[in-house]
Design a protein around this motif. Sequence first.
Motif, PDB file in Angstrom:
ATOM      1  N   LEU A  22      10.935  -3.399 -35.367  1.00 24.33           N
ATOM      2  CA  LEU A  22      11.487  -4.393 -34.482  1.00 24.33           C
ATOM      3  C   LEU A  22      13.068  -4.507 -34.540  1.00 24.33           C
ATOM      4  O   LEU A  22      13.612  -4.358 -33.224  1.00 24.33           O
ATOM      5  N   LYS A  23      13.730  -4.188 -35.598  1.00 24.66           N
ATOM      6  CA  LYS A  23      15.134  -4.161 -35.848  1.00 24.66           C
ATOM      7  C   LYS A  23      15.485  -2.986 -34.899  1.00 24.66           C
ATOM      8  O   LYS A  23      16.389  -3.054 -34.103  1.00 24.66           O
ATOM      9  N   LEU A  24      14.842  -1.866 -35.287  1.00 22.37           N
ATOM     10  CA  LEU A  24      15.166  -0.614 -34.628  1.00 22.37           C
ATOM     11  C   LEU A  24      15.139  -0.720 -33.179  1.00 22.37           C
ATOM     12  O   LEU A  24      15.856  -0.269 -32.229  1.00 22.37           O
ATOM     13  N   SER A  25      14.006  -1.386 -32.565  1.00 20.23           N
ATOM     14  CA  SER A  25      13.734  -1.431 -30.979  1.00 20.23           C
ATOM     15  C   SER A  25      14.878  -2.620 -30.641  1.00 20.23           C
ATOM     16  O   SER A  25      15.364  -2.245 -29.397  1.00 20.23           O
ATOM     17  N   ALA A  26      15.445  -3.444 -31.156  1.00 17.68           N
ATOM     18  CA  ALA A  26      16.185  -4.419 -30.645  1.00 17.68           C
ATOM     19  C   ALA A  26      17.778  -3.523 -30.651  1.00 17.68           C
ATOM     20  O   ALA A  26      18.269  -3.987 -29.612  1.00 17.68           O
ATOM     21  N   TRP A  27      17.699  -2.657 -31.456  1.00 19.52           N
ATOM     22  CA  TRP A  27      19.199  -1.728 -31.553  1.00 19.52           C
ATOM     23  C   TRP A  27      19.041  -0.970 -30.259  1.00 19.52           C
ATOM     24  O   TRP A  27      20.173  -0.770 -29.530  1.00 19.52           O
ATOM     25  N   VAL A  28      18.131  -0.360 -29.981  1.00 20.83           N
ATOM     26  CA  VAL A  28      17.813   0.598 -29.074  1.00 20.83           C
ATOM     27  C   VAL A  28      17.832  -0.244 -27.406  1.00 20.83           C
ATOM     28  O   VAL A  28      18.785   0.045 -26.639  1.00 20.83           O
ATOM     29  N   LEU A  29      17.468  -1.424 -27.539  1.00 24.78           N
ATOM     30  CA  LEU A  29      17.708  -2.322 -26.328  1.00 24.78           C
ATOM     31  C   LEU A  29      19.152  -2.662 -26.054  1.00 24.78           C
ATOM     32  O   LEU A  29      19.507  -2.563 -25.027  1.00 24.78           O
ATOM     33  N   ILE A  30      19.835  -3.124 -27.078  1.00 25.49           N
ATOM     34  CA  ILE A  30      21.001  -3.676 -27.017  1.00 25.49           C
ATOM     35  C   ILE A  30      21.900  -2.517 -26.306  1.00 25.49           C
ATOM     36  O   ILE A  30      22.848  -2.417 -25.807  1.00 25.49           O
ATOM     37  N   PHE A  31      21.578  -1.035 -26.964  1.00 27.19           N
ATOM     38  CA  PHE A  31      22.442   0.002 -26.759  1.00 27.19           C
ATOM     39  C   PHE A  31      22.146   0.452 -25.005  1.00 27.19           C
ATOM     40  O   PHE A  31      23.026   0.806 -24.296  1.00 27.19           O
ATOM     41  N   VAL A  32      20.836   0.152 -24.880  1.00 28.07           N
ATOM     42  CA  VAL A  32      20.614   0.524 -23.320  1.00 28.07           C
ATOM     43  C   VAL A  32      21.302  -0.514 -22.299  1.00 28.07           C
ATOM     44  O   VAL A  32      21.684  -0.207 -21.322  1.00 28.07           O
ATOM     45  N   VAL A  33      21.495  -1.756 -23.023  1.00 30.32           N
ATOM     46  CA  VAL A  33      22.017  -2.883 -22.072  1.00 30.32           C
ATOM     47  C   VAL A  33      23.387  -2.622 -22.061  1.00 30.32           C
ATOM     48  O   VAL A  33      24.146  -2.657 -20.976  1.00 30.32           O
ATOM     49  N   ALA A  34      24.287  -2.291 -23.081  1.00 28.89           N
ATOM     50  CA  ALA A  34      25.718  -1.919 -23.194  1.00 28.89           C
ATOM     51  C   ALA A  34      25.808  -0.478 -22.297  1.00 28.89           C
ATOM     52  O   ALA A  34      26.969  -0.454 -21.725  1.00 28.89           O
ATOM     53  N   LEU A  35      25.180   0.529 -22.328  1.00 34.83           N
ATOM     54  CA  LEU A  35      25.166   1.640 -21.496  1.00 34.83           C
ATOM     55  C   LEU A  35      25.282   1.236 -20.159  1.00 34.83           C
ATOM     56  O   LEU A  35      25.962   1.685 -19.210  1.00 34.83           O
ATOM     57  N   SER A  36      24.273   0.457 -19.495  1.00 33.83           N
ATOM     58  CA  SER A  36      24.088  -0.038 -18.432  1.00 33.83           C
ATOM     59  C   SER A  36      25.390  -0.764 -17.753  1.00 33.83           C
ATOM     60  O   SER A  36      25.757  -0.504 -16.766  1.00 33.83           O
ATOM     61  N   ILE A  37      25.813  -1.825 -18.786  1.00 31.97           N
ATOM     62  CA  ILE A  37      26.975  -2.445 -18.351  1.00 31.97           C
ATOM     63  C   ILE A  37      28.379  -1.267 -18.091  1.00 31.97           C
ATOM     64  O   ILE A  37      29.108  -1.523 -17.318  1.00 31.97           O
ATOM     65  N   CYS A  38      28.390  -0.348 -19.037  1.00 33.29           N
ATOM     66  CA  CYS A  38      29.496   0.407 -18.850  1.00 33.29           C
ATOM     67  C   CYS A  38      29.563   1.307 -17.781  1.00 33.29           C
ATOM     68  O   CYS A  38      30.355   1.581 -16.998  1.00 33.29           O
ATOM     69  N   ILE A  39      28.183   1.822 -17.270  1.00 41.85           N
ATOM     70  CA  ILE A  39      27.893   2.651 -16.138  1.00 41.85           C
ATOM     71  C   ILE A  39      28.347   1.712 -14.735  1.00 41.85           C
ATOM     72  O   ILE A  39      29.049   2.199 -13.931  1.00 41.85           O
ATOM     73  N   ASN A  40      28.144   0.283 -14.571  1.00 40.13           N
ATOM     74  CA  ASN A  40      28.245  -0.367 -13.667  1.00 40.13           C
ATOM     75  C   ASN A  40      29.732  -0.896 -13.740  1.00 40.13           C
ATOM     76  O   ASN A  40      30.165  -0.689 -12.315  1.00 40.13           O
ATOM     77  N   ALA A  41      30.477  -0.657 -14.716  1.00 40.41           N
ATOM     78  CA  ALA A  41      31.813  -1.140 -14.825  1.00 40.41           C
ATOM     79  C   ALA A  41      32.623   0.215 -14.282  1.00 40.41           C
ATOM     80  O   ALA A  41      33.477  -0.025 -13.504  1.00 40.41           O
ATOM     81  N   PHE A  42      32.046   1.217 -14.740  1.00 41.88           N
ATOM     82  CA  PHE A  42      32.758   2.509 -13.951  1.00 41.88           C
ATOM     83  C   PHE A  42      32.878   2.986 -12.498  1.00 41.88           C
ATOM     84  O   PHE A  42      33.380   3.462 -11.973  1.00 41.88           O
ATOM     85  N   SER A  43      31.457   2.401 -12.113  1.00 41.60           N
ATOM     86  CA  SER A  43      31.035   2.825 -10.610  1.00 41.60           C
ATOM     87  C   SER A  43      32.045   1.577  -9.782  1.00 41.60           C
ATOM     88  O   SER A  43      32.612   1.771  -8.819  1.00 41.60           O
ATOM     89  N   GLU A  44      32.080   0.253 -10.461  1.00 42.67           N
ATOM     90  CA  GLU A  44      32.893  -0.632  -9.598  1.00 42.67           C
ATOM     91  C   GLU A  44      34.329  -0.102  -9.738  1.00 42.67           C
ATOM     92  O   GLU A  44      35.238  -0.294  -8.723  1.00 42.67           O
ATOM     93  N   ALA A  45      34.962   0.415 -10.674  1.00 44.33           N
ATOM     94  CA  ALA A  45      36.283   0.882 -10.803  1.00 44.33           C
ATOM     95  C   ALA A  45      36.266   2.102  -9.730  1.00 44.33           C
ATOM     96  O   ALA A  45      37.425   1.966  -9.085  1.00 44.33           O
ATOM     97  N   ARG A  46      35.481   3.066  -9.774  1.00 42.50           N
ATOM     98  CA  ARG A  46      35.526   4.152  -8.933  1.00 42.50           C
ATOM     99  C   ARG A  46      35.594   3.412  -7.390  1.00 42.50           C
ATOM    100  O   ARG A  46      36.264   4.120  -6.486  1.00 42.50           O
ATOM    101  N   ALA A  47      34.693   2.528  -7.110  1.00 46.22           N
ATOM    102  CA  ALA A  47      34.621   2.014  -5.856  1.00 46.22           C
ATOM    103  C   ALA A  47      35.921   1.362  -5.422  1.00 46.22           C
ATOM    104  O   ALA A  47      36.486   1.443  -4.202  1.00 46.22           O
TER     105      ALA A  47
END
Length: 189
Positions: free
Chosen positions: A8-33
Motif C-alpha cells: 500500500l505504501k509503495l502504491s501510494a508513492w507511485v500514485l504521488i509520483f504520477v500526480v506530480a509528473l502530470s502536474i509538471c507536464i501540464n505546467a510545461f505545456s502552459e509555459a509553452r502556450a
Amino acid sequence: MENAAEALKLSAWVLIFVVALSICINAFSEARATMDTILEYNDREYNDTYVEEAETTQRIVGYESIIPTIYRAYKENYKVIFPDTDKYVLYKRTVNGSIQNINFIDLEKENIGNQTQAEDFIKGVLFRKNTIQFPNIKFEGQSLYETIKNNTYLEKLGEYYQDEVGDTEENSVPDANKTKKRVITYEEI
C-alpha cells in the motif's frame, strides 16, 4: 499483513509520483502556450496582411510608432522615407568626392554586414550615437529623434518587389524568387 502494508505504501508513492509528473507536464505545456502567445503578439500593429486588408494604407502616427519601424528596417526589409529633404537629413554619404544628403533608410543599399552593425547604424541616425565608423557615411546635425519627437506624421505604406526594379523581359526573375520590400513614407502634418 506486513507485506500488504508495504504494498500500500509503495502504491501510494507511485500514485504521488504520477500526480506530480502530470502536474509538471501540464505546467510545461502552459509555459509553452504562453511563450507562443507572447511571440505571436510581439508586434500586433503590423503583420503581413496589413496592406491588403486595410481600406487605406495611411494613418497618423507619432515618434512612438516611427522609431520601432526604423529599428525593424533591416530585419524586415523596410525602406523608410522622409520626403522633406531640407528638414530631414538622416545622414550624409560621400560618393566620388561629392556629399549627398540622404533622407531615407534602406539598409540594403548601405551594405550593412549584420544585425549588430545595423542597430549601430540606426542609433547613429536616431541619436547620433554610434560605436562603429561606417565608410563614406557621416552622422551630422540634429538627430532624427530630436526632429520627430514633437510632431505628428502621415504614414503611407507601399510594397514593391526589389527584383522588378530595372528588369527587362530578357532578365526577369520568376515570381517565386522575388523579394518583397515594404516602403513606409512619413510626411509631417
